[in-house]
Design an enzyme around this catalytic site. Structure first.
Site, mmCIF file in Angstrom:
data_model
loop_
_atom_site.group_PDB
_atom_site.id
_atom_site.type_symbol
_atom_site.label_atom_id
_atom_site.label_comp_id
_atom_site.label_asym_id
_atom_site.label_seq_id
_atom_site.Cartn_x
_atom_site.Cartn_y
_atom_site.Cartn_z
ATOM 1 N N ASP A 8 0.979 -1.181 -0.036
ATOM 2 C CA ASP A 8 -0.099 -0.011 -0.029
ATOM 3 C C ASP A 8 0.932 1.101 -0.095
ATOM 4 O O ASP A 8 2.296 1.070 -0.169
ATOM 5 C CB ASP A 8 -0.952 -0.190 1.167
ATOM 6 C CG ASP A 8 -0.275 0.199 2.579
ATOM 7 O OD1 ASP A 8 0.913 0.039 2.589
ATOM 8 O OD2 ASP A 8 -0.969 0.102 3.507
ATOM 9 N N CYS A 65 3.090 -3.231 4.164
ATOM 10 C CA CYS A 65 2.040 -2.115 4.472
ATOM 11 C C CYS A 65 2.845 -1.467 5.522
ATOM 12 O O CYS A 65 4.102 -1.371 5.716
ATOM 13 C CB CYS A 65 0.680 -2.580 4.982
ATOM 14 S SG CYS A 65 0.701 -3.668 6.205
ATOM 15 N N THR A 67 2.685 -1.619 9.057
ATOM 16 C CA THR A 67 3.397 -2.493 9.896
ATOM 17 C C THR A 67 3.845 -3.731 9.545
ATOM 18 O O THR A 67 4.259 -4.697 10.209
ATOM 19 C CB THR A 67 2.501 -2.590 11.124
ATOM 20 O OG1 THR A 67 1.177 -3.288 10.813
ATOM 21 C CG2 THR A 67 2.212 -1.043 11.708
ATOM 22 N N HIS A 98 9.827 -23.652 10.052
ATOM 23 C CA HIS A 98 8.892 -24.059 10.815
ATOM 24 C C HIS A 98 7.394 -24.165 10.373
ATOM 25 O O HIS A 98 6.376 -24.780 10.646
ATOM 26 C CB HIS A 98 8.835 -23.948 12.472
ATOM 27 C CG HIS A 98 9.991 -24.444 13.132
ATOM 28 N ND1 HIS A 98 10.112 -24.144 14.353
ATOM 29 C CD2 HIS A 98 11.324 -24.830 12.553
ATOM 30 C CE1 HIS A 98 11.381 -24.490 14.956
ATOM 31 N NE2 HIS A 98 11.887 -25.054 13.799
ATOM 32 N N HIS A 133 7.406 -30.539 11.862
ATOM 33 C CA HIS A 133 6.679 -29.409 11.521
ATOM 34 C C HIS A 133 5.719 -29.376 10.124
ATOM 35 O O HIS A 133 4.708 -28.854 10.068
ATOM 36 C CB HIS A 133 7.740 -28.381 10.908
ATOM 37 C CG HIS A 133 8.750 -28.011 12.103
ATOM 38 N ND1 HIS A 133 8.362 -27.363 13.571
ATOM 39 C CD2 HIS A 133 10.034 -28.354 12.352
ATOM 40 C CE1 HIS A 133 9.523 -27.530 14.182
ATOM 41 N NE2 HIS A 133 10.476 -28.191 13.614
#
Length: 149
Positions: A8, A65, A67, A98, A133
């Site tokens: 963004d 974006c 964060t 993992h 995993h």
């Protein structure tokens, strides 16, 4: 490996740096937007990245974006996407080893270009370990089958 790359407006500057990094290493990618000077909704661009992976047009996505959190929320709404916001090289390494993360999210307002590129470098180079995993990732897929209509 081909990467879907999207951001963004808050992640645009960092996205251009990541694009330069990928281009400089000959890693193919699709730039899915946004463009310079646009004010956009991260939801639209996170969805573009997730759809590019799910369609097979790209193998993985890097979504940026402010964060990295909003992009992760959006991408994880798509069955088959395992999007992880990564804060450093360790979380990038573990997200691949993992969780078999196929979508990396980063914050344009929380990471410098140098930090982001260190994360991208590790995330692209790290393979999924499988084993126990793999069983856990399958458990996540089973939850998706149960909960995604």
């Amino acid at each position: 490996m081909k990467i879907a790359l999207a951001s963004d407006h808050a992640g645009y500057e960092l996205k251009t740096g990541v694009a330069d990094y990928l281009r400089g290493r000959g890693i193919p990618f699709d730039d899915l937007g946004c463009g310079p000077g646009e004010s956009v909704d991260y939801v639209d661009y996170g969805a573009r990245g997730a759809r590019a992976v799910l369609s097979g047009a790209c193998d993985r996505a890097i979504l940026i974006c402010g964060t990295g959190l909003g992009m992760a929320v959006v991408a994880n709404k798509f069955k088959g996407i395992r999007a992880t916001p990564c804060w450093n090289e360790y979380t990038a390494d573990m997200s691949r080893k993992h969780n078999d993360a196929n979508c990396l999210t980063i914050g344009g307002r929380t990471h410098t270009l140098e930090q982001a590129l260190a994360i991208v470098r590790v995330w692209l180079a790290t393979d999924f370990e499988g084993g126990r995993h793999g069983r856990r990732v399958q458990m996540v897929r089973d939850l998706e089958d149960e909960n995604f209509k």
